[in-house]
Every structure is written in structure tokens, then in C-alpha cells.
Write an enzyme that holds these catalytic residues in place. Sequence first.
Site, short mmCIF file in Angstrom:
data_model
loop_
_atom_site.label_atom_id
_atom_site.label_comp_id
_atom_site.label_asym_id
_atom_site.label_seq_id
_atom_site.Cartn_x
_atom_site.Cartn_y
_atom_site.Cartn_z
N TYR A 1 5.54 0.13 1.89
CA TYR A 1 4.65 0.94 1.06
C TYR A 1 3.38 1.32 1.80
O TYR A 1 3.11 0.82 2.91
CB TYR A 1 4.31 0.21 -0.24
CG TYR A 1 3.28 -0.90 -0.12
CD1 TYR A 1 3.59 -2.12 0.49
CD2 TYR A 1 1.99 -0.74 -0.60
CE1 TYR A 1 2.65 -3.12 0.60
CE2 TYR A 1 1.03 -1.74 -0.49
CZ TYR A 1 1.37 -2.94 0.12
OH TYR A 1 0.43 -3.93 0.24
N GLU B 1 -6.33 -12.69 8.14
CA GLU B 1 -6.86 -11.63 7.27
C GLU B 1 -6.98 -12.20 5.87
O GLU B 1 -6.88 -13.41 5.68
CB GLU B 1 -5.92 -10.41 7.31
CG GLU B 1 -4.50 -10.73 6.87
CD GLU B 1 -3.56 -9.53 6.89
OE1 GLU B 1 -4.02 -8.39 6.95
OE2 GLU B 1 -2.34 -9.76 6.82
N LYS C 1 3.97 -3.30 6.45
CA LYS C 1 3.45 -3.19 5.08
C LYS C 1 4.65 -3.18 4.13
O LYS C 1 5.07 -2.11 3.65
CB LYS C 1 2.58 -1.94 4.95
CG LYS C 1 1.60 -2.01 3.78
CD LYS C 1 0.48 -1.01 3.95
CE LYS C 1 -0.44 -0.93 2.75
NZ LYS C 1 -1.13 -2.17 2.39
N LEU D 1 -2.06 -7.13 9.04
CA LEU D 1 -1.75 -5.72 8.82
C LEU D 1 -2.73 -4.88 9.65
O LEU D 1 -3.94 -5.14 9.61
CB LEU D 1 -1.89 -5.37 7.34
CG LEU D 1 -1.39 -3.95 7.04
CD1 LEU D 1 0.13 -3.97 6.92
CD2 LEU D 1 -2.01 -3.40 5.79
N1 PDD Z 1 -3.86 -3.55 0.92
N2 PDD Z 1 -4.25 -6.61 4.94
C1 PDD Z 1 -3.43 -6.66 3.88
C2 PDD Z 1 -2.54 -7.85 3.70
C3 PDD Z 1 -3.41 -5.59 2.96
O1 PDD Z 1 -2.58 -5.63 1.91
C4 PDD Z 1 -4.30 -4.50 3.14
C5 PDD Z 1 -4.33 -3.32 2.20
C6 PDD Z 1 -5.15 -4.50 4.26
C7 PDD Z 1 -6.09 -3.36 4.55
O2 PDD Z 1 -5.39 -2.21 5.00
P1 PDD Z 1 -5.96 -0.74 4.73
O3 PDD Z 1 -7.32 -0.70 5.30
O4 PDD Z 1 -5.01 0.13 5.47
O5 PDD Z 1 -5.97 -0.51 3.25
C8 PDD Z 1 -5.09 -5.57 5.15
C9 PDD Z 1 -3.68 -2.43 0.03
C10 PDD Z 1 -4.93 -1.68 -0.29
C11 PDD Z 1 -2.90 -2.90 -1.18
O6 PDD Z 1 -1.92 -3.60 -0.98
O7 PDD Z 1 -3.25 -2.54 -2.32
#
Ligand code: PDD
Length: 284
Positions: free
Chosen positions: A35, A181, A149, A205
Site C-alpha cells: 500500500y 523507526e 510497505k 520503511l
Molecule cells: N505510515 N514507517 C512506517 C512503519 C510507516 O508506516 C510510515 C508511514 C512511515 C513514514 O513514511 P512516509 O513518510 O512515506 O509516510 C515510516 C503511513 C502514513 C500509514 O501507514 O498510515
Amino acid sequence: MADEQTVYLNGQFLPITEAKVSVLDRGFIYGDGVYEVVPVYGRRPFRMAQHLKRLQYSLDGIRLANPHTDAHWRQSINELIERQPFADQAVYLQVTRGPAKRDHAFPKGVAPTVFMMSNPLVLPAREQVERGVAVVTAQDNRWLRCDLKTTSLLGNVLMRQLAVDRDAVETVMFRDGHLTEASASNVLIVHDGVIVAPPKDNLILPGITYDATLEIADRAGVPLDVRAVTHAEAMGADEMWLSSSTKEVLAITTVDGRAFAGGRPGPVFRRVYEAFQQAKADAK
Ligand code: PDD
């Protein structure tokens, strides 16, 4: 209902209550899918090219062919955005391996399921930006492909709930004594005026906001260092931040119930936060 949310499923735009997926869908049975979450400011997706590139990376990682070209994705995403009654949005899209008789092995000749919805983008409240937020810490017990992801998010879900149970917004994780993270965000620290970011390896991620933050900070003249961060360094850092598409950058001011870094967002955070807001406005 006339104002019912319009979503996208396998090439069609339809009301959310009419969007139906088979119970045999491998997304439902195995969490076999990937996703993206794309923030949209004033109906314009932020860093779309980077999100589509990461989508391709995740699809390659689970050996699933991309059902669309980038041009097709852009067109469908823009149409979905236009169909929502609000301007700032969070587009959620997922691709699963589709419906098939239950068997762990990949099915043959099955079309993937493509689903998209767009919700209002709810950014952190002003008070959270100004005062910072609370996190808890935990050992990272997820699998070793956190760079993908995937919709299989049970590890992240359990981690996030630890935070909720203790009135915190996130759980910051450590693996083998190093910062990885948070459950749905990346984590950056500041040490002696330098932003230190864990490397984008298989343990985190590769966040689009992480990249955006580092780029914006670099342009603003803040020194950067991408390297492994020990638990001791993180806990003794001058500042610690969260970054994500729906949180932007957010300072952490409480860790495990205790005030962190003076209990207030630090000077480097305030500078980078302002530069981030400017970059957003410029991208509109
Ligand atoms: N989550 N690490 C994890 C485990 C994440 O699920 C996310 C983002 C990030 C940050 O990635 P980005 O900057 O590309 O949003 C880091 C999204 C927002 C979610 O699952 O809703």
C-alpha cells in the site's frame, strides 16, 4: 446517500458501501499486498513520483506485477481526489494478490485487487506541533523486510497499540541496541546541531517524509548525518522527531512518561518545521 464517500475498486469509482471484495482475497486471508499513503495539499498530491516509485519497489519486493503504469496511477488518483468534497486529503491505495483458493503459493492467472480511498488529511493539532508529543519505546519485533510497505501490519498494529494504551502517539522501536523507526513513522534525532537519521536499510520503511525532511533541512543549511543510532544516543539526544505523510515532522517531548530534551520542541525542529511548511506551500 448523495454525500457518500466515493472510492475506487478495480477500475471503477463507486460509493464506499458498494465496494465489495471477495472473502478469498489474499489481502484478507494473508495480508498479501502492498500500500501507499499519499498526502494531498489543496488537491495536489505531495511527492507523487516518490510514492509511485516506492509502490513499485514494494510490488517488486513481494513479486507482484504492477497493474498500472505511473500515468494510469496518476490519472486515477487525481480523479479520486477530484471526487472528494475536501481539498487536503490522504489518499490510501492498496494492491493485493487478488482472490484465489486458499494456498500459500502464488495463484496463477489471478488479477490483483486495486483499492483506493481518500480521507481528509488530519494533520497534528497546533498544540502537538507547539508542545511536542509523547512516545513510548519497545523492542522492534517485526520481520526483516520493514522496507516493504506491505498491508501485513500486525507487528506495527501491536506496537501502535502499546502507545495508545499509555496515552502516547507513537512507539519508538529499537533492534539490537539501535534505533529503527516508530510503528507508523520514521524517527530522526538531533545531536550537537546535526540531524542524525538511521540509514534506509531493510529495517525501516524508506519514508517519503524522511527524505523530504532531510532535503529541506539540507537546503536550510542544517548539517545531516545518515548512520546507525544507538539506544544510548537516541535517549540522550538533544531532539527527537517523528516523520510521516500524515504527521509531517513532529517533535517528541515525552519518552516513556518522562520529559525528553527539556520537554519542549528544540530549535532545530522549529527551523525545519518552518522550512517544511514553506516547501509545502511552494509545491502547491
Ligand atoms: N505510515 N514507517 C512506517 C512503519 C510507516 O508506516 C510510515 C508511514 C512511515 C513514514 O513514511 P512516509 O513518510 O512515506 O509516510 C515510516 C503511513 C502514513 C500509514 O501507514 O498510515
